[in-house]
Structures are given as C-alpha cells and as structure tokens.
Design an enzyme around this catalytic site. Sequence first.
Site, PDB file in Angstrom:
ATOM      1  N   ASP A   1       0.806  -1.218   0.000  1.00 41.29           N
ATOM      2  CA  ASP A   1       0.000   0.000   0.000  1.00 41.29           C
ATOM      3  C   ASP A   1       0.844   1.275   0.000  1.00 41.29           C
ATOM      4  O   ASP A   1       2.060   1.233   0.214  1.00 41.29           O
ATOM      5  CB  ASP A   1      -0.955   0.004   1.206  1.00 41.29           C
ATOM      6  CG  ASP A   1      -0.313  -0.580   2.470  1.00 41.29           C
ATOM      7  OD1 ASP A   1       0.926  -0.558   2.576  1.00 41.29           O
ATOM      8  OD2 ASP A   1      -1.053  -1.067   3.332  1.00 41.29           O
TER       9      ASP A   1
ATOM     10  N   ASP B   1      -7.381  -3.284  14.412  1.00 43.94           N
ATOM     11  CA  ASP B   1      -8.762  -3.614  14.055  1.00 43.94           C
ATOM     12  C   ASP B   1      -8.852  -4.819  13.116  1.00 43.94           C
ATOM     13  O   ASP B   1      -9.905  -5.105  12.558  1.00 43.94           O
ATOM     14  CB  ASP B   1      -9.459  -2.398  13.429  1.00 43.94           C
ATOM     15  CG  ASP B   1      -8.775  -1.918  12.146  1.00 43.94           C
ATOM     16  OD1 ASP B   1      -7.821  -2.591  11.669  1.00 43.94           O
ATOM     17  OD2 ASP B   1      -9.192  -0.879  11.602  1.00 43.94           O
TER      18      ASP B   1
ATOM     19  N   HIS C   1      -7.111  -5.161  10.239  1.00 42.85           N
ATOM     20  CA  HIS C   1      -6.868  -4.903   8.811  1.00 42.85           C
ATOM     21  C   HIS C   1      -5.553  -5.526   8.354  1.00 42.85           C
ATOM     22  O   HIS C   1      -4.618  -5.688   9.137  1.00 42.85           O
ATOM     23  CB  HIS C   1      -6.917  -3.397   8.477  1.00 42.85           C
ATOM     24  CG  HIS C   1      -5.782  -2.579   9.002  1.00 42.85           C
ATOM     25  ND1 HIS C   1      -5.956  -1.454   9.788  1.00 42.85           N
ATOM     26  CD2 HIS C   1      -4.436  -2.677   8.838  1.00 42.85           C
ATOM     27  CE1 HIS C   1      -4.785  -0.924  10.081  1.00 42.85           C
ATOM     28  NE2 HIS C   1      -3.840  -1.641   9.521  1.00 42.85           N
TER      29      HIS C   1
ATOM     30  N   GLU D   1      -9.803  -2.332   5.579  1.00 44.60           N
ATOM     31  CA  GLU D   1     -10.374  -2.081   6.896  1.00 44.60           C
ATOM     32  C   GLU D   1     -11.631  -2.927   7.124  1.00 44.60           C
ATOM     33  O   GLU D   1     -12.239  -3.414   6.150  1.00 44.60           O
ATOM     34  CB  GLU D   1     -10.741  -0.595   7.016  1.00 44.60           C
ATOM     35  CG  GLU D   1      -9.549   0.366   6.901  1.00 44.60           C
ATOM     36  CD  GLU D   1      -8.758   0.503   8.204  1.00 44.60           C
ATOM     37  OE1 GLU D   1      -8.705  -0.466   8.994  1.00 44.60           O
ATOM     38  OE2 GLU D   1      -8.178   1.581   8.413  1.00 44.60           O
TER      39      GLU D   1
END
Length: 259
Positions: A67, A136, A138, A143
């Site tokens: 990313d 979380d 991801h 996400e």
Amino acid sequence: MDVIIVNDNLEGCTLGAKIISDVVKTKSNAVLGLATGKTPIPLYGELVKKHNEEGLDFTNVKSFNLDEYYNVPPTKEGSYHYFMNYQLFSKINIKKENTHVPNGMAQDVEKECNEYEENIRNAGGIDIQLLGIGRDGHIGFNEPSCSLTSRTRLEALMEDTREANISDFGSIELMPHYAITMGIGTIMEAKEILLLAFGESKQDAVKGLVEGPITSMCPASILQMHPNVKVIIDIAASKKLSKIDFYKEKTKLIINNEK
Ligand code: F6R
C-alpha cells in the site's frame, strides 16, 4: 494456518527474515510482497544483514508493496516509498525498477490500480507476502467491512488506523485519510503468506485472525482460507488465544524444520 509463538519481536523478525531469505535462495527471481509499518523494521534489518554478511542476492528479485498513502509524494518522509527505500531498498542490491509501491500521486487511480494488479500477474504472482496486522484486524489497508474478494483500490482509513500511524506524519491533522491498497483478493493469491504481530495492542486482532469466525469485520480472518500461512506472534500478542499449548507444540515442530 501455522501459529508460531516466539518470545519477542526480535526473535520473530529473525525467523521471518530466515523464511523470506530461504525463498530468495531457492528462487533467485522470487517475487516478494512487502509490508511497511513498525512491525517488519527489524526483519528488514535482518535481510540487510544477510545481504551484507552472507551475500543474500536480490539482483533478480522483484517486490510489490501492499500500500501507499494517497496524495503523498514518494519523497515525503511519511510515504511508504520513502520508508521502503530507507529501511530496505537502498541497503540491498535489488534493482530500483524491480521494486513496486503503489503510486499514491496517480492522476488516474483506477488505471494505477489495474496496472498494479497486471504487473503482479506479469511477474508470475507473489511467492511470499509479508503482512502486519492492524489493531482492528486490517491487512494492507483493507479495513473492517471491506469486501473479502477486493482488489487493489483507493480506500478510506479508519480513525483508529490514522491514530495508530500518527508517527508517520507527526500529528492526526497531517495523517492522510486515504490510501491505495492491494485488495484482500490480491493478497489471497500469494503462494505463501507470512504475518507478523507483536505486542499487547494486537491481542484482539490476533484472536480474530486465528480463532475468530471468518468475517469482513476482521479482514485478516480470511487468511484461515489460505493453504499456506505462517503467523508469527510474540507471547504478549498471544494472550487471548484459547489453544496456546497446541500452538506452542506446533512452534517446536516448525522451528525444528526451519533449522
Ligand atoms: C503496512 C500495512 C498495514 C500494517 C498494519 C500494522 O504496509 O499494510 O496493514 O501492517 O497497520 O502496522 P504496524 O506494524 O505499524 O503495527
């Protein structure tokens, strides 16, 4: 999914570097999927050491990063281009043209994302994909609630993710809201996956990844469906798992095989 419990992040990163260097030694034109973030920094340090001291050769290796922040120039310190050059690419003999990080400055984002996917395919696919995991759950910047078959695209970052990454830009105001990320579908096509997670803050994410139901609310949980995944965690990150004794036994087996 092989869960490997080590004492701390340094032990985990040393093992991770060995697993990646074995791939490079076996296949000199290996295609590596790489991650940024705090977690893999010691692993990159180990790869640099193996290059300097053992002659680990990256001449024909190709790499694709997961990313990049959107609208952040590659020369800016918080960018993942900058991170990769600083942590790894400038310190080993990989060819610049063989390294790929999504172009966060792309005018035509859809074209950039499609070409990124095409480049991975043309390179023969990713041999081993390195991953961290967000608090979380991801992976990449996929996400919670994302499609579990998603491809490379522009994504919004959750507030918790922006907060966790403040150190990249110095303050929450300066943190980007968007990133270009490989999709879950893209990641799942890697031939082998190596995920690292260390520290107490990753306990819930690791629980969801290893023992949770497969759900887009913990995107990493889809890795349960991948046939060749190693998850290296430290004791602190393992605390919420229910089958720790079993994972420890398996760890002995895997570590013996790696020797
Ligand atoms: C980075 C990435 C992210 C990180 C994750 C954990 O390229 O794709 O998924 O792996 O946010 O970050 P750290 O390692 O900083 O805890």
